[in-house]
Write a protein that holds these residues in place. Structure first.
Motif, mmCIF file in Angstrom:
data_model
loop_
_atom_site.group_PDB
_atom_site.id
_atom_site.type_symbol
_atom_site.label_atom_id
_atom_site.label_comp_id
_atom_site.label_asym_id
_atom_site.label_seq_id
_atom_site.Cartn_x
_atom_site.Cartn_y
_atom_site.Cartn_z
ATOM 1 N N ASN A 193 0.629 -0.844 -0.228
ATOM 2 C CA ASN A 193 -0.219 0.246 -0.172
ATOM 3 C C ASN A 193 0.374 1.534 0.087
ATOM 4 O OD1 ASN A 193 -2.736 1.331 0.448
ATOM 5 N ND2 ASN A 193 -1.903 2.131 2.357
ATOM 6 N N GLU A 194 2.179 1.524 0.761
ATOM 7 C CA GLU A 194 2.619 2.096 0.688
ATOM 8 C C GLU A 194 3.189 2.390 -0.185
ATOM 9 O OE1 GLU A 194 2.848 4.754 3.127
ATOM 10 O OE2 GLU A 194 1.235 4.600 3.897
ATOM 11 N N VAL A 195 3.694 1.662 -1.090
ATOM 12 C CA VAL A 195 4.453 1.578 -2.567
ATOM 13 C C VAL A 195 3.938 2.253 -3.290
ATOM 14 C CG1 VAL A 195 5.487 0.853 -4.596
ATOM 15 C CG2 VAL A 195 6.029 -0.504 -1.685
ATOM 16 N N THR A 196 3.362 1.957 -3.281
ATOM 17 C CA THR A 196 1.156 1.939 -4.269
ATOM 18 C C THR A 196 1.110 3.601 -4.133
ATOM 19 O OG1 THR A 196 0.502 -0.036 -4.307
ATOM 20 C CG2 THR A 196 -0.914 1.761 -5.249
ATOM 21 N N GLN A 197 1.108 4.544 -2.843
ATOM 22 C CA GLN A 197 0.801 5.805 -2.440
ATOM 23 C C GLN A 197 2.260 6.307 -3.150
ATOM 24 O OE1 GLN A 197 -2.026 6.842 -1.882
ATOM 25 N NE2 GLN A 197 -2.838 4.400 -2.142
ATOM 26 N N THR A 198 3.105 5.513 -3.024
ATOM 27 C CA THR A 198 4.823 6.938 -3.589
ATOM 28 C C THR A 198 4.429 6.618 -4.658
ATOM 29 O OG1 THR A 198 5.547 5.959 -1.427
ATOM 30 C CG2 THR A 198 7.322 6.482 -3.302
ATOM 31 N N TYR A 199 4.175 5.818 -5.585
ATOM 32 C CA TYR A 199 3.607 5.878 -7.167
ATOM 33 C C TYR A 199 3.291 6.878 -7.535
ATOM 34 C CZ TYR A 199 7.233 1.703 -7.324
ATOM 35 O OH TYR A 199 8.000 0.764 -7.618
ATOM 36 N N VAL A 200 1.618 6.574 -7.163
ATOM 37 C CA VAL A 200 1.116 7.498 -7.270
ATOM 38 C C VAL A 200 1.349 8.508 -7.220
ATOM 39 C CG1 VAL A 200 -1.295 8.066 -6.724
ATOM 40 C CG2 VAL A 200 -1.098 6.192 -6.327
ATOM 41 N N SER A 201 1.427 9.361 -5.509
ATOM 42 C CA SER A 201 2.528 10.649 -5.678
ATOM 43 C C SER A 201 3.391 11.097 -6.474
ATOM 44 C CB SER A 201 2.852 10.540 -4.374
ATOM 45 O OG SER A 201 3.216 11.579 -3.747
ATOM 46 N N LEU A 202 4.674 10.320 -7.106
ATOM 47 C CA LEU A 202 5.455 10.478 -7.849
ATOM 48 C C LEU A 202 4.582 10.988 -9.379
ATOM 49 C CD1 LEU A 202 8.339 8.486 -6.626
ATOM 50 C CD2 LEU A 202 8.234 11.248 -6.724
ATOM 51 N N TYR A 203 3.893 10.008 -9.395
ATOM 52 C CA TYR A 203 3.092 10.354 -10.925
ATOM 53 C C TYR A 203 2.141 11.752 -11.209
ATOM 54 C CZ TYR A 203 4.417 5.795 -13.052
ATOM 55 O OH TYR A 203 5.377 5.083 -13.860
ATOM 56 N N THR A 204 1.173 12.019 -9.986
ATOM 57 C CA THR A 204 0.753 12.424 -10.018
ATOM 58 C C THR A 204 1.456 14.782 -9.650
ATOM 59 O OG1 THR A 204 -0.324 12.305 -7.495
ATOM 60 C CG2 THR A 204 -1.879 11.749 -9.534
#
Length: 58
Positions: free
Chosen positions: A14-25
């Motif tokens: 979940n944290e990795v996913t949130q990091t990816y989403v944050s970086l992309y957006t």
């Protein structure tokens, strides 16, 4: 499965996913994309190591 259930069952993913989403957006540029690709490769490598270690202990 709700988001809360997913967070409880898979906190690291979940944290990795949130990091990816944050970086992309929040910072969508080429350098960040390259960093994400490297992070993804590292994540897959570490997950494979964890899987192998788990299989070896059983």
């Amino acid at each position: 499965m709700t988001d809360e259930d997913y967070k409880k069952l898979h906190p690291i993913l979940n944290e990795v996913t949130q990091t990816y989403v944050s970086l992309y957006t929040n910072r969508p540029n080429e350098k960040n994309r390259e960093k994400l690709i490297k992070l993804e490769a590292l994540l897959h490598e570490k997950l494979e190591q964890l899987k192998k270690a788990k299989d070896d202990t059983q």
